[in-house]
Design a protein around this motif. Structure first.
Motif, PDB file in Angstrom:
ATOM      1  N   LYS A  66       0.837  -1.206   0.000  1.00 37.43           N
ATOM      2  CA  LYS A  66       0.000   0.000   0.000  1.00 37.43           C
ATOM      3  C   LYS A  66       0.870   1.253   0.000  1.00 37.43           C
ATOM      4  O   LYS A  66       0.509   2.274  -0.612  1.00 37.43           O
ATOM      5  CB  LYS A  66      -0.935   0.002   1.214  1.00 37.43           C
ATOM      6  N   TYR A  71      -2.570   0.382  -3.201  1.00 38.88           N
ATOM      7  CA  TYR A  71      -3.618  -0.633  -3.094  1.00 38.88           C
ATOM      8  C   TYR A  71      -3.466  -1.425  -1.796  1.00 38.88           C
ATOM      9  O   TYR A  71      -2.352  -1.701  -1.350  1.00 38.88           O
ATOM     10  CB  TYR A  71      -3.541  -1.618  -4.264  1.00 38.88           C
ATOM     11  N   ILE A  75      -6.695  -6.823  -2.252  1.00 45.64           N
ATOM     12  CA  ILE A  75      -7.136  -6.871  -3.656  1.00 45.64           C
ATOM     13  C   ILE A  75      -6.264  -7.815  -4.472  1.00 45.64           C
ATOM     14  O   ILE A  75      -6.736  -8.496  -5.383  1.00 45.64           O
ATOM     15  CB  ILE A  75      -7.159  -5.455  -4.278  1.00 45.64           C
ATOM     16  N   THR A 129      -2.558   3.918  -7.400  1.00 43.60           N
ATOM     17  CA  THR A 129      -3.924   4.423  -7.228  1.00 43.60           C
ATOM     18  C   THR A 129      -4.032   5.903  -7.588  1.00 43.60           C
ATOM     19  O   THR A 129      -5.135   6.415  -7.783  1.00 43.60           O
ATOM     20  CB  THR A 129      -4.397   4.226  -5.774  1.00 43.60           C
TER      21      THR A 129
END
Length: 260
Positions: A66, A71, A75, A129
């Motif tokens: 992350k 993310y 996921i 992201t």
């Protein structure tokens, strides 16, 4: 070079802002029990994962993913490698087939007892992201295998190398762990945009020619007629604008193999 020109620990100490070498180790700020905190801290430049090739699913991925990509690790665990493919830069995705063709051509030409000693490294671009791309260095080792020698479990470490300057070339290197505990470079290959222009069959033929196989051997290996292989070779030369296969290989793939 004279000894006074060599960099010393004392000089580094001064450059870092410490005025007195005699005070080295006097300040004990870091404690060993704080190591886990650093592994998933925001300053961590990478993340690691364990991947199951038989299911194409992640067995584990560190929470630090992350920090790098934005993310949550869940996921990746839920969607598997299909999600990873969806965030790889489109130009790099086109080259990955050739990259893995080279990896497994080398893998299956190594005795099964030595395959757990191989380390595979290559760079690629991943979308975050924030909708921008960062450069990642992916390094992996196969840890477990099926009874017939196929890769089963792979340990992967990914490091953010965005600060370095890279073009659109993917650089693959394969190292082998020696008994001495050091890694020896066995194989290097660069994948440029030119490679994308070749068909899958042409890429396979190119790789086998580069590995030293004759037209007859390639025909037998790929279960093709010799004339078909010759036709593929002609198409490779034409598409790359080369004068022969050696020139085509030099234009498409800059590589060398060192096997001891």
């Amino acid at each position: 070079m004279s000894s006074h020109q060599n960099l010393t620990p004392g000089e580094l100490y001064l450059l870092a802002g410490y005025p007195d070498k005699s005070k080295m180790n006097a300040i004990g700020l870091f404690q060993p029990d704080s190591i886990p905190k650093y592994l998933d801290a925001k300053i961590n430049p990478g993340y690691s994962c364990i991947f199951n090739w038989s299911t194409m699913q992640y067995v584990f991925i560190s929470a630090s993913v992350k920090n790098i990509l934005g993310y949550n690790r869940e996921i990746f665990m839920e969607k598997g490698f299909g999600f990873t493919l969806s965030i790889i830069h489109s130009q790099d995705v086109q080259k990955l087939r050739a990259v893995h063709s080279a990896i497994f051509n080398y893998y299956y030409n190594v005795p099964s007892a030595q395959r757990d000693k191989l380390r595979f490294s290559y760079n690629l671009r991943l979308k975050t992201t924030a909708n921008d791309y960062i450069h990642i260095l992916r390094q992996s080792t196969f840890m477990e295998f099926t009874e017939d020698g196929k890769p089963a479990i792979e340990y992967v470490n990914c490091t953010d190398i965005t600060g370095f300057q890279y073009d659109q070339t993917i650089n693959l290197s394969i190292h082998r762990l020696l008994k001495s505990g050091t890694y020896q470079l066995c194989y290097e290959q660069k994948f440029s945009e030119t490679l994308v222009k070749l068909s899958d069959r042409e890429k396979q033929v190119l790789e086998l020619v580069r590995l030293g196989h004759t037209t007859k051997e390639i025909a037998s290996r790929m279960n093709l007629a010799i004339e078909t292989v010759k036709s593929h070779r002609k198409h490779i030369i034409a598409k790359t604008g080369a004068c022969n296969m050696t020139d085509a290989i030099n234009r498409v793939v800059t590589s060398h193999v060192v096997i001891s």
